[in-house]
Write a protein that holds these residues in place. Structure first.
Motif, PDB file in Angstrom:
ATOM      1  N   ASP A   1       0.829  -1.210   0.000  1.00 21.37           N
ATOM      2  CA  ASP A   1       0.000   0.000   0.000  1.00 21.37           C
ATOM      3  C   ASP A   1       0.864   1.261   0.000  1.00 21.37           C
ATOM      4  N   THR A   2       2.160   1.103   0.127  1.00 17.10           N
ATOM      5  CA  THR A   2       3.065   2.254   0.116  1.00 17.10           C
ATOM      6  C   THR A   2       2.963   2.986  -1.214  1.00 17.10           C
ATOM      7  N   ALA A   3       2.668   4.290  -1.143  1.00 20.90           N
ATOM      8  CA  ALA A   3       2.461   5.087  -2.349  1.00 20.90           C
ATOM      9  C   ALA A   3       2.174   6.523  -1.954  1.00 20.90           C
ATOM     10  N   VAL A   4       2.172   7.382  -2.946  1.00 17.56           N
ATOM     11  CA  VAL A   4       1.623   8.719  -2.766  1.00 17.56           C
ATOM     12  C   VAL A   4       0.137   8.641  -3.102  1.00 17.56           C
ATOM     13  N   TYR A   5      -0.691   9.121  -2.210  1.00 23.20           N
ATOM     14  CA  TYR A   5      -2.142   9.068  -2.383  1.00 23.20           C
ATOM     15  C   TYR A   5      -2.657  10.443  -2.788  1.00 23.20           C
ATOM     16  N   TYR A   6      -3.488  10.437  -3.847  1.00 21.50           N
ATOM     17  CA  TYR A   6      -4.030  11.671  -4.391  1.00 21.50           C
ATOM     18  C   TYR A   6      -5.553  11.645  -4.322  1.00 21.50           C
ATOM     19  N   CYS A   7      -6.142  12.784  -3.962  1.00 20.18           N
ATOM     20  CA  CYS A   7      -7.586  12.899  -4.122  1.00 20.18           C
ATOM     21  C   CYS A   7      -7.852  13.722  -5.373  1.00 20.18           C
ATOM     22  N   ALA A   8      -9.024  13.532  -5.932  1.00 24.38           N
ATOM     23  CA  ALA A   8      -9.364  14.207  -7.179  1.00 24.38           C
ATOM     24  C   ALA A   8     -10.866  14.363  -7.289  1.00 24.38           C
ATOM     25  N   ARG A   9     -11.277  15.330  -8.077  1.00 29.60           N
ATOM     26  CA  ARG A   9     -12.700  15.593  -8.295  1.00 29.60           C
ATOM     27  C   ARG A   9     -13.134  15.020  -9.634  1.00 29.60           C
ATOM     28  N   VAL A  10     -14.246  14.322  -9.621  1.00 24.88           N
ATOM     29  CA  VAL A  10     -14.773  13.755 -10.866  1.00 24.88           C
ATOM     30  C   VAL A  10     -15.344  14.866 -11.735  1.00 24.88           C
ATOM     31  N   ARG A  11     -14.973  14.860 -12.970  1.00 18.68           N
ATOM     32  CA  ARG A  11     -15.498  15.827 -13.939  1.00 18.68           C
ATOM     33  C   ARG A  11     -17.012  15.657 -14.043  1.00 18.68           C
ATOM     34  N   GLY A  12     -17.718  16.756 -14.180  1.00 20.37           N
ATOM     35  CA  GLY A  12     -19.163  16.703 -14.308  1.00 20.37           C
ATOM     36  C   GLY A  12     -19.605  15.768 -15.420  1.00 20.37           C
ATOM     37  N   GLY A  13     -20.538  14.888 -15.136  1.00 16.47           N
ATOM     38  CA  GLY A  13     -21.056  13.961 -16.126  1.00 16.47           C
ATOM     39  C   GLY A  13     -20.207  12.730 -16.331  1.00 16.47           C
ATOM     40  N   SER A  14     -19.150  12.562 -15.557  1.00 16.13           N
ATOM     41  CA  SER A  14     -18.225  11.446 -15.772  1.00 16.13           C
ATOM     42  C   SER A  14     -18.233  10.414 -14.652  1.00 16.13           C
ATOM     43  N   TRP A  15     -19.225  10.456 -13.791  1.00 18.04           N
ATOM     44  CA  TRP A  15     -19.237   9.563 -12.630  1.00 18.04           C
ATOM     45  C   TRP A  15     -19.116   8.096 -13.034  1.00 18.04           C
ATOM     46  N   TRP A  16     -19.717   7.738 -14.166  1.00 17.70           N
ATOM     47  CA  TRP A  16     -19.707   6.337 -14.571  1.00 17.70           C
ATOM     48  C   TRP A  16     -18.310   5.859 -14.955  1.00 17.70           C
ATOM     49  N   ARG A  17     -17.379   6.800 -15.119  1.00 17.48           N
ATOM     50  CA  ARG A  17     -15.994   6.471 -15.460  1.00 17.48           C
ATOM     51  C   ARG A  17     -15.080   6.684 -14.251  1.00 17.48           C
ATOM     52  N   TYR A  18     -15.584   6.465 -13.055  1.00 16.87           N
ATOM     53  CA  TYR A  18     -14.906   6.833 -11.815  1.00 16.87           C
ATOM     54  C   TYR A  18     -13.529   6.199 -11.639  1.00 16.87           C
TER      55      TYR A  18
ATOM     56  N   ILE B   1     -11.268   5.803 -13.970  1.00 18.38           N
ATOM     57  CA  ILE B   1     -10.377   6.277 -15.033  1.00 18.38           C
ATOM     58  C   ILE B   1      -9.851   7.663 -14.691  1.00 18.38           C
ATOM     59  N   GLN B   2      -8.561   7.868 -14.784  1.00 19.18           N
ATOM     60  CA  GLN B   2      -7.963   9.152 -14.415  1.00 19.18           C
ATOM     61  C   GLN B   2      -8.522  10.305 -15.252  1.00 19.18           C
ATOM     62  N   ASP B   3      -8.823  10.036 -16.489  1.00 19.53           N
ATOM     63  CA  ASP B   3      -9.311  11.089 -17.379  1.00 19.53           C
ATOM     64  C   ASP B   3     -10.684  11.614 -16.971  1.00 19.53           C
ATOM     65  N   ALA B   4     -11.367  10.892 -16.086  1.00 20.88           N
ATOM     66  CA  ALA B   4     -12.675  11.334 -15.619  1.00 20.88           C
ATOM     67  C   ALA B   4     -12.577  12.421 -14.552  1.00 20.88           C
ATOM     68  N   TYR B   5     -11.376  12.748 -14.120  1.00 23.37           N
ATOM     69  CA  TYR B   5     -11.151  13.699 -13.037  1.00 23.37           C
ATOM     70  C   TYR B   5     -10.546  14.987 -13.572  1.00 23.37           C
ATOM     71  N   ASP B   6     -11.014  16.118 -13.029  1.00 23.01           N
ATOM     72  CA  ASP B   6     -10.531  17.388 -13.559  1.00 23.01           C
ATOM     73  C   ASP B   6      -9.637  18.161 -12.589  1.00 23.01           C
ATOM     74  N   TYR B   7      -9.716  17.912 -11.324  1.00 18.85           N
ATOM     75  CA  TYR B   7      -8.847  18.579 -10.360  1.00 18.85           C
ATOM     76  C   TYR B   7      -8.202  17.534  -9.452  1.00 18.85           C
ATOM     77  N   TRP B   8      -6.910  17.773  -9.155  1.00 15.31           N
ATOM     78  CA  TRP B   8      -6.128  16.832  -8.352  1.00 15.31           C
ATOM     79  C   TRP B   8      -5.421  17.567  -7.220  1.00 15.31           C
ATOM     80  N   GLY B   9      -5.241  16.865  -6.112  1.00 14.31           N
ATOM     81  CA  GLY B   9      -4.433  17.405  -5.041  1.00 14.31           C
ATOM     82  C   GLY B   9      -2.956  17.125  -5.295  1.00 14.31           C
ATOM     83  N   GLN B  10      -2.137  17.567  -4.360  1.00 11.94           N
ATOM     84  CA  GLN B  10      -0.685  17.429  -4.527  1.00 11.94           C
ATOM     85  C   GLN B  10      -0.177  16.084  -4.038  1.00 11.94           C
ATOM     86  N   GLY B  11      -1.005  15.354  -3.299  1.00 14.90           N
ATOM     87  CA  GLY B  11      -0.624  14.030  -2.837  1.00 14.90           C
ATOM     88  C   GLY B  11      -0.078  14.018  -1.420  1.00 14.90           C
ATOM     89  N   THR B  12      -0.237  12.878  -0.763  1.00 20.32           N
ATOM     90  CA  THR B  12       0.314  12.672   0.572  1.00 20.32           C
ATOM     91  C   THR B  12       0.932  11.276   0.618  1.00 20.32           C
TER      92      THR B  12
END
Length: 126
Positions: free
Chosen positions: A90-107, A109-120
């Protein structure tokens, strides 16, 4: 512009737990689905978990199912990832991201997200 700021990472022993938080700016947080991804050193970023706008639907990668729990508090503009029974893999950098509007069904897939955090960073080792 939306800003996502993760916190809560650290170093733990195998079997330990951590709780990651992701605080979002903006007044529309409650209308968007959110997700968590992770990237281990030398590997591609991979999907971990996602949650819909209300928190009523959640999805997990098979590798974390039963150990990790995603949740959100719309009053606090925050999404959480509870990590239990942690393993060295499980060791990794973990990122949160916001799903692009209308893309929930592609949750997953990275391309479904439009904003990302810097990671922890999460490190699991004995």
């Amino acid at each position: 512009q939306v800003q996502l700021v993760e916190s809560g990472g650290g170093s733990v022993q195998p079997g330990g737990s951590l709780r990651l938080s992701c605080a979002a700016s903006g007044r529309t947080f409650s209308t968007y689905a959110m997700g968590w991804f992770r990237q281990a050193s030398g590997k591609e970023r991979e999907f971990v978990a996602a949650i819909n706008w209300s928190g009523g639907s959640t999805y997990y990668a098979d590798s974390v199912k039963g150990r990790f729990t995603i949740s959100r508090d719309n009053a606090k503009n925050t999404v959480y990832l509870q990590l239990n029974s942690l393993k060295p893999e499980d060791t990794a950098v973990y990122y949160c991201a916001r799903v692009r509007g209308g893309s929930w069904w592609r949750y997953s897939i990275q391309d479904a997200y439009d904003y990302w955090g810097q990671g922890t960073q999460v490190t699991v080792s004995a």
